[in-house]
Design an enzyme around this catalytic site. Structure first.
Site, PDB file in Angstrom:
ATOM      1  N   LYS A 204       3.321 -15.320   2.455  1.00  8.53           N
ATOM      2  CA  LYS A 204       3.239 -16.049   1.182  1.00  8.53           C
ATOM      3  C   LYS A 204       4.673 -16.366   0.780  1.00  8.53           C
ATOM      4  O   LYS A 204       5.166 -15.982  -0.292  1.00  8.53           O
ATOM      5  CB  LYS A 204       2.514 -15.164   0.143  1.00  8.53           C
ATOM      6  CG  LYS A 204       2.176 -15.846  -1.157  1.00  8.53           C
ATOM      7  CD  LYS A 204       1.070 -16.879  -1.067  1.00  8.53           C
ATOM      8  CE  LYS A 204       0.854 -17.561  -2.397  1.00  8.53           C
ATOM      9  NZ  LYS A 204      -0.001 -18.764  -2.302  1.00  8.53           N
TER      10      LYS A 204
ATOM     11  N   ASP B 140     -10.923  -8.312   7.919  1.00  8.13           N
ATOM     12  CA  ASP B 140     -12.334  -8.173   7.537  1.00  8.13           C
ATOM     13  C   ASP B 140     -13.019  -9.540   7.480  1.00  8.13           C
ATOM     14  O   ASP B 140     -14.172  -9.683   7.883  1.00  8.13           O
ATOM     15  CB  ASP B 140     -12.479  -7.460   6.188  1.00  8.13           C
ATOM     16  CG  ASP B 140     -12.577  -5.950   6.383  1.00  8.13           C
ATOM     17  OD1 ASP B 140     -12.353  -5.478   7.515  1.00  8.13           O
ATOM     18  OD2 ASP B 140     -12.889  -5.238   5.407  1.00  8.13           O
TER      19      ASP B 140
ATOM     20  N   ASP C 192      -5.298  -6.559   6.040  1.00  4.14           N
ATOM     21  CA  ASP C 192      -6.493  -5.824   5.618  1.00  4.14           C
ATOM     22  C   ASP C 192      -7.601  -6.818   5.268  1.00  4.14           C
ATOM     23  O   ASP C 192      -8.744  -6.721   5.735  1.00  4.14           O
ATOM     24  CB  ASP C 192      -6.102  -4.976   4.390  1.00  4.14           C
ATOM     25  CG  ASP C 192      -7.193  -4.020   3.959  1.00  4.14           C
ATOM     26  OD1 ASP C 192      -8.195  -3.888   4.683  1.00  4.14           O
ATOM     27  OD2 ASP C 192      -7.045  -3.405   2.889  1.00  4.14           O
TER      28      ASP C 192
ATOM     29  N   ASP D  93      -3.126 -18.189   1.749  1.00  3.95           N
ATOM     30  CA  ASP D  93      -4.293 -18.851   1.156  1.00  3.95           C
ATOM     31  C   ASP D  93      -4.862 -19.884   2.120  1.00  3.95           C
ATOM     32  O   ASP D  93      -6.079 -19.990   2.318  1.00  3.95           O
ATOM     33  CB  ASP D  93      -3.955 -19.478  -0.216  1.00  3.95           C
ATOM     34  CG  ASP D  93      -2.559 -20.057  -0.276  1.00  3.95           C
ATOM     35  OD1 ASP D  93      -1.801 -19.910   0.702  1.00  3.95           O
ATOM     36  OD2 ASP D  93      -2.202 -20.686  -1.289  1.00  3.95           O
TER      37      ASP D  93
ATOM     38  N   TYR E  87       0.824  -1.213   0.000  1.00  2.00           N
ATOM     39  CA  TYR E  87       0.000   0.000   0.000  1.00  2.00           C
ATOM     40  C   TYR E  87       0.859   1.265   0.000  1.00  2.00           C
ATOM     41  O   TYR E  87       0.364   2.353  -0.269  1.00  2.00           O
ATOM     42  CB  TYR E  87      -0.954   0.029   1.209  1.00  2.00           C
ATOM     43  CG  TYR E  87      -2.029  -1.044   1.184  1.00  2.00           C
ATOM     44  CD1 TYR E  87      -2.226  -1.840   0.069  1.00  2.00           C
ATOM     45  CD2 TYR E  87      -2.850  -1.250   2.287  1.00  2.00           C
ATOM     46  CE1 TYR E  87      -3.198  -2.828   0.057  1.00  2.00           C
ATOM     47  CE2 TYR E  87      -3.833  -2.229   2.275  1.00  2.00           C
ATOM     48  CZ  TYR E  87      -3.999  -3.017   1.155  1.00  2.00           C
ATOM     49  OH  TYR E  87      -4.969  -3.988   1.141  1.00  2.00           O
TER      50      TYR E  87
END
Ligand code: NAD
Length: 357
Positions: A191, A251, A247, A223, A142
């Site tokens: 990852k 959620d 992020d 994943d 980001y």
């Protein structure tokens, strides 16, 4: 002890829910012998209306001079048509960066009393779950270099992820310290089978683990992490992950609790000063009607006691009071569903929690 708290009530239901949290903190102060001094500052739409900008300098200075910050929520229909950097929500990024907050703590707890609210199958959530995601907040993709360039197939857009050893080390320390305050079980999500930044992430997590021999560290690929959250959320205690993965996963974790009005959060930096806020927004559809669920904000105040002031017993008292009102069957409108229970107003729910403390 005496603590100075900056109050950023903001817009919509912000003032109602922050007032509830203030009452709870005052009750904790009375019971445990602390003094909390509250100073309100403008933020968001109300700041635009009064002084023409969403984050006045006085607010930033006031927060920097305080021991900690409690935020309600910002935004609403009235300001929806303003351009990007004039919008109320712009103040959130501004205040987080002014306070140097690089960590976001997002607990996701499913109370056994509210298990029907979860969209997951009841056999998965029958015992409830209680996990906390530690998300890196100021680095990664980001904030990396981005733009457009001539690519193999013509014009292309790109974003880049970079993490320095320093950035990973400091979030690792927060994660291990947080795990020490809970069940000493830390899962690091990355990852590393694909990304170089993840391989560095993993290396630093394991180096840091040597300083915390009591904490069990497990690596998990993102994943798999996304799948495990819906398959067996009880296996998680503390999760640490990068900005983008955090992020998304935070959620996902909040959704499987099924109740947005219950979830607090904390943003922390190098110092003890943090910013504490519910994860929901300003709910303009119910603002001013005394219908809001104040629990997310009350639990945010509890996190402030735990993480900024090291008042563990006091924080426990708030969490136990919330557990207890839910066990007794009290619900605000957002939690009743089709149960037939008569909902409590925001102030009635606050009073029930005050009675339990
Ligand atoms: P929202 O979280 O405000 O509301 C979503 C739904 O959940 C609404 O139906 C609302 O009534 C309900 N809800 C939320 N909190 C509740 C509570 N405590 N008790 C009972 N019901 C509750 O999200 P939204 O509608 O997408 O956004 C509304 C405004 O809030 C927008 O202006 C948005 O930009 C802003 N927002 C602010 C923050 C923040 O200040 N941190 C975060 C998200 C959204």
């Amino acid at each position: 002890m005496e603590y100075n708290i900056a109050l950023l009530k903001g817009d919509g239901i912000g003032p109602e829910i922050v007032d509830s949290a203030v009452k709870v903190l005052e009750k904790i102060g009375e019971k445990f012998g602390h003094k909390f001094n509250f100073t309100p500052y403008l933020i968001g739409g109300c700041a635009i209306d009064e002084v023409g900008e969403p984050l006045p300098k006085e607010t930033v200075d006031g927060c920097l001079a305080s021991d900690s910050v409690l935020l309600g929520a910002v935004g609403g229909y009235k300001w929806d048509n303003l351009s990007g950097d004039k919008r109320p929500e712009k103040a959130l990024l501004g205040i987080r960066s002014a306070l140097g907050l690089f960590t976001n703590l997002r607990p996701a707890k499913l109370y056994p009393a509210l298990k029907e609210a979860s969209p997951l199958r009841q056999d998965i959530v029958s015992k409830g779950f209680d996990l906390l995601i530690v998300r890196e907040l100021t680095g990664g993709i980001y904030f990396g270099e981005r733009g457009y360039r001539d690519g193999k197939y013509g014009n292309e857009a790109y974003d880049t992820e970079a993490y320095s050893e320093m950035e990973i080390k400091r979030i690792a320390k927060v994660a291990f310290e947080t795990a020490m305050k809970r069940n000493k079980n830390l899962i690091s999500i990355d990852k590393a089978n694909v990304l170089e930044t993840s391989r560095l992430w993993r290396k630093i997590m394991h180096e840091t683990a040597k300083d915390y021999p009591e904490v069990t560290l497990t690596d998990m690929l993102v994943d798999n992490g996304a799948m495990q959250l819906v398959k067996n959320p009880q296996q998680f205690d503390v999760v640490v992950t990068s900005n983008m993965f955090g992020d998304i996963l935070s959620d996902e974790a909040s959704q499987i609790t099924g109740s947005i009005g219950m979830l607090p959060s904390a943003s922390l930096g190098e110092t003890k000063r943090g910013m504490y806020e519910p994860i929901h927004g300003s709910a303009p559809d119910i603002a001013g009607q005394n219908k809001a669920n104040p629990i997310a904000t009350i639990l945010s105040a509890g996190m402030m006691l735990r993480y900024s002031f090291d008042l563990q017993t006091e924080a426990d008292a708030i969490e136990k009071a919330v557990d207890s009102v839910l066990e007794k069957g009290y619900r605000t409108a957002d939690l009743v569903g089709d149960s037939g229970i008569t909902p409590l107003s925001c102030t009635e729910m606050t009073d029930k929690i005050l009675e339990e403390i």
